[in-house]
Design an enzyme around this catalytic site. Sequence first.
Site, mmCIF file in Angstrom:
data_model
loop_
_atom_site.group_PDB
_atom_site.id
_atom_site.type_symbol
_atom_site.label_atom_id
_atom_site.label_comp_id
_atom_site.label_asym_id
_atom_site.label_seq_id
_atom_site.Cartn_x
_atom_site.Cartn_y
_atom_site.Cartn_z
ATOM 1 N N TYR A 60 31.782 -83.844 -22.344
ATOM 2 C CA TYR A 60 32.156 -82.449 -22.626
ATOM 3 C C TYR A 60 33.284 -82.362 -23.640
ATOM 4 O O TYR A 60 33.312 -81.477 -24.490
ATOM 5 C CB TYR A 60 32.504 -81.722 -21.312
ATOM 6 C CG TYR A 60 31.269 -81.247 -20.604
ATOM 7 C CD1 TYR A 60 30.649 -82.028 -19.629
ATOM 8 C CD2 TYR A 60 30.651 -80.060 -20.969
ATOM 9 C CE1 TYR A 60 29.465 -81.626 -19.028
ATOM 10 C CE2 TYR A 60 29.469 -79.650 -20.382
ATOM 11 C CZ TYR A 60 28.868 -80.436 -19.422
ATOM 12 O OH TYR A 60 27.680 -80.035 -18.855
ATOM 13 N N ASP A 97 28.634 -72.264 -25.855
ATOM 14 C CA ASP A 97 29.502 -72.545 -27.011
ATOM 15 C C ASP A 97 30.422 -71.393 -27.412
ATOM 16 O O ASP A 97 31.335 -71.591 -28.219
ATOM 17 C CB ASP A 97 28.653 -73.005 -28.217
ATOM 18 C CG ASP A 97 27.599 -71.955 -28.632
ATOM 19 O OD1 ASP A 97 26.536 -72.355 -29.144
ATOM 20 O OD2 ASP A 97 27.827 -70.737 -28.443
ATOM 21 N N HIS A 112 24.804 -69.722 -18.209
ATOM 22 C CA HIS A 112 25.150 -71.112 -17.867
ATOM 23 C C HIS A 112 26.636 -71.409 -18.024
ATOM 24 O O HIS A 112 27.031 -72.574 -18.108
ATOM 25 C CB HIS A 112 24.330 -72.080 -18.734
ATOM 26 C CG HIS A 112 22.850 -71.983 -18.488
ATOM 27 N ND1 HIS A 112 21.915 -72.396 -19.406
ATOM 28 C CD2 HIS A 112 22.148 -71.488 -17.439
ATOM 29 C CE1 HIS A 112 20.695 -72.181 -18.918
ATOM 30 N NE2 HIS A 112 20.809 -71.629 -17.735
ATOM 31 N N THR A 186 15.178 -70.770 -28.106
ATOM 32 C CA THR A 186 15.117 -71.457 -26.820
ATOM 33 C C THR A 186 13.759 -72.099 -26.630
ATOM 34 O O THR A 186 12.734 -71.548 -27.001
ATOM 35 C CB THR A 186 15.422 -70.512 -25.631
ATOM 36 O OG1 THR A 186 15.364 -71.269 -24.411
ATOM 37 C CG2 THR A 186 14.453 -69.343 -25.548
HETATM 38 C C1 BV8 Z 1 18.622 -73.585 -10.664
HETATM 39 C C2 BV8 Z 1 24.762 -75.857 -19.119
HETATM 40 C C3 BV8 Z 1 18.392 -72.982 -8.397
HETATM 41 C C4 BV8 Z 1 25.401 -77.190 -19.081
HETATM 42 C C5 BV8 Z 1 22.348 -76.063 -18.808
HETATM 43 C C6 BV8 Z 1 14.538 -79.975 -9.641
HETATM 44 C C7 BV8 Z 1 15.778 -79.939 -9.020
HETATM 45 C C8 BV8 Z 1 16.704 -78.958 -9.263
HETATM 46 C C9 BV8 Z 1 16.404 -77.948 -10.146
HETATM 47 C C10 BV8 Z 1 15.180 -77.995 -10.766
HETATM 48 C C11 BV8 Z 1 14.237 -78.968 -10.533
HETATM 49 N N1 BV8 Z 1 13.159 -78.716 -11.289
HETATM 50 C C12 BV8 Z 1 13.365 -77.603 -12.031
HETATM 51 C C13 BV8 Z 1 14.585 -77.161 -11.692
HETATM 52 C C14 BV8 Z 1 15.226 -76.028 -12.206
HETATM 53 C C15 BV8 Z 1 16.119 -76.489 -13.358
HETATM 54 C C16 BV8 Z 1 15.241 -76.577 -14.593
HETATM 55 O O1 BV8 Z 1 14.859 -75.565 -15.118
HETATM 56 N N2 BV8 Z 1 14.932 -77.793 -15.064
HETATM 57 C C17 BV8 Z 1 14.078 -77.888 -16.242
HETATM 58 C C18 BV8 Z 1 14.607 -78.946 -17.180
HETATM 59 C C19 BV8 Z 1 12.656 -78.104 -15.777
HETATM 60 N N3 BV8 Z 1 17.083 -75.450 -13.480
HETATM 61 C C20 BV8 Z 1 18.233 -75.553 -12.822
HETATM 62 O O2 BV8 Z 1 18.605 -76.524 -12.198
HETATM 63 C C21 BV8 Z 1 19.085 -74.295 -12.898
HETATM 64 N N4 BV8 Z 1 19.508 -73.930 -11.588
HETATM 65 O O3 BV8 Z 1 17.431 -73.584 -10.822
HETATM 66 O O4 BV8 Z 1 19.241 -73.229 -9.488
HETATM 67 C C22 BV8 Z 1 18.160 -74.322 -7.747
HETATM 68 C C23 BV8 Z 1 19.220 -74.924 -7.126
HETATM 69 C C24 BV8 Z 1 18.980 -76.131 -6.469
HETATM 70 C C25 BV8 Z 1 17.710 -76.727 -6.482
HETATM 71 C C26 BV8 Z 1 16.655 -76.104 -7.142
HETATM 72 C C27 BV8 Z 1 16.875 -74.902 -7.788
HETATM 73 C C28 BV8 Z 1 20.296 -74.546 -13.772
HETATM 74 C C29 BV8 Z 1 19.857 -74.715 -15.204
HETATM 75 C C30 BV8 Z 1 21.091 -74.717 -16.115
HETATM 76 C C31 BV8 Z 1 21.375 -76.111 -16.580
HETATM 77 N N5 BV8 Z 1 22.479 -76.066 -17.529
HETATM 78 N N6 BV8 Z 1 23.405 -75.987 -19.620
HETATM 79 C C32 BV8 Z 1 25.669 -77.722 -20.461
HETATM 80 O O5 BV8 Z 1 25.368 -77.066 -21.476
HETATM 81 O O6 BV8 Z 1 26.221 -78.828 -20.518
HETATM 82 S S1 BV8 Z 1 20.808 -76.121 -19.456
HETATM 83 C C33 BV8 Z 1 20.795 -76.410 -21.104
HETATM 84 O O7 BV8 Z 1 19.443 -76.171 -21.487
HETATM 85 C C34 BV8 Z 1 21.597 -75.464 -21.985
HETATM 86 O O8 BV8 Z 1 22.198 -74.383 -21.319
HETATM 87 C C35 BV8 Z 1 20.505 -74.951 -22.916
HETATM 88 O O9 BV8 Z 1 20.788 -73.755 -23.489
HETATM 89 C C36 BV8 Z 1 19.438 -74.855 -21.926
HETATM 90 C C37 BV8 Z 1 18.080 -74.461 -22.338
HETATM 91 O O10 BV8 Z 1 17.753 -75.194 -23.465
HETATM 92 P P1 BV8 Z 1 17.593 -74.376 -24.829
HETATM 93 O O11 BV8 Z 1 18.735 -73.456 -24.977
HETATM 94 O O12 BV8 Z 1 16.250 -73.783 -24.868
HETATM 95 O O13 BV8 Z 1 17.786 -75.522 -25.853
HETATM 96 P P2 BV8 Z 1 16.699 -76.595 -26.288
HETATM 97 O O14 BV8 Z 1 17.400 -77.664 -27.042
HETATM 98 O O15 BV8 Z 1 15.839 -76.948 -25.124
HETATM 99 O O16 BV8 Z 1 15.756 -75.797 -27.301
HETATM 100 C C38 BV8 Z 1 16.290 -75.358 -28.538
HETATM 101 C C39 BV8 Z 1 15.195 -74.537 -29.174
HETATM 102 O O17 BV8 Z 1 15.717 -74.013 -30.389
HETATM 103 C C40 BV8 Z 1 13.969 -75.354 -29.539
HETATM 104 O O18 BV8 Z 1 12.807 -74.650 -29.122
HETATM 105 C C41 BV8 Z 1 14.013 -75.423 -31.070
HETATM 106 O O19 BV8 Z 1 12.713 -75.388 -31.646
HETATM 107 C C42 BV8 Z 1 14.753 -74.167 -31.407
HETATM 108 N N7 BV8 Z 1 15.492 -74.208 -32.676
HETATM 109 C C43 BV8 Z 1 16.011 -75.281 -33.303
HETATM 110 N N8 BV8 Z 1 16.623 -74.868 -34.448
HETATM 111 C C44 BV8 Z 1 16.477 -73.511 -34.505
HETATM 112 C C45 BV8 Z 1 15.764 -73.091 -33.371
HETATM 113 N N9 BV8 Z 1 15.462 -71.804 -33.144
HETATM 114 C C46 BV8 Z 1 15.876 -70.899 -34.059
HETATM 115 N N10 BV8 Z 1 16.566 -71.213 -35.161
HETATM 116 C C47 BV8 Z 1 16.882 -72.513 -35.415
HETATM 117 N N11 BV8 Z 1 17.567 -72.830 -36.533
#
Ligand code: BV8
Length: 247
Positions: A60, A97, A112, A186
Amino acid sequence: MDIPWHDIRSVAVLTGAGISAESGVPTFRGEDGLWRTYRAEDLATPDAFCRDPHLVWEWYDWRRGLIAGCRPNAAHRTLAHMERRFDDWTLITQNVDGLHQLAGSRSVVELHGSIWRMRCTQECQTPWEDRTVPLSMAGGALPRCPNCGSLARPDVVWFGESLPGEALTAALAAAQRCQVMLVVGTSAVVQPAASLPLVALRRGAYVVEINPQPTPLSDTAHEVIREPAASALPRWWQTWQRRVTVG
Ligand code: BV8
């Protein structure tokens, strides 16, 4: 879209790491993504912090140092400008951010949390702002709560942690009532944020996706702009304004 553009009053926006990509903030899952170098489960989870708080704080601290040098881009600035044009405007971000606020957005729903806030691991007090970069972790001195001295942690939501109730409630309410939802930068995979556009779609909102890459939302969005946000979003807003003036 069956609502005349000039009748649009309620707009919601969901942003992800992609909106900050052109400001120099690495995304999570892109080619140069943060998760490529690290694995989410190794760093952005309570277990990781419990296992190795120094490693998590190093990650971080590195990200804080990187983001400290980044400035909002035209996409952030366009959203800050649009906020002043709608009676009912909700900007929901997954980003930690702080670039939306830096661009002038006054009301931001941080799903988040924020990399610029810390909180006590014993929850003895409310989270506090700390923009010190780099953190002085010499000799393994990890950040401490100024009130009780317990270990401090980043005030962000880790995987497996619930989102802040107030933020999630506000985001869900906005998704349910908005007439238009913009989904910018996203990958639409992280839950529950990724469900917000689906809620808006189900309620009949007009959903626009701005992303150079396809996502699970692309096939159901009404409009997909397959371009980077910093150029696409200002242009989309200009087109909207022309539609409204033409009426
Ligand atoms: C929850 C903060 C209830 C920290 C982040 C098994 C066990 C436990 C949970 C789960 C599980 N299975 C699924 C889950 C739920 C889990 C989840 O969703 N997992 C996913 C991976 C499947 N979610 C959670 O755990 C959430 N809590 O569900 O609580 C619960 C409780 C207990 C048990 C079960 C459920 C919490 C989720 C939050 C995690 N924290 N960040 C930190 O930042 O350090 S997540 C992290 O990913 C960031 O916040 C980020 O923003 C977020 C999402 O990603 P994106 O923002 O979409 O970023 P990414 O890189 O993926 O994509 C970027 C996009 O931009 C791309 O599409 C790209 O093409 C595009 N791009 C690139 N350049 C450009 C562009 N677009 C436009 N212009 C450009 N120039």
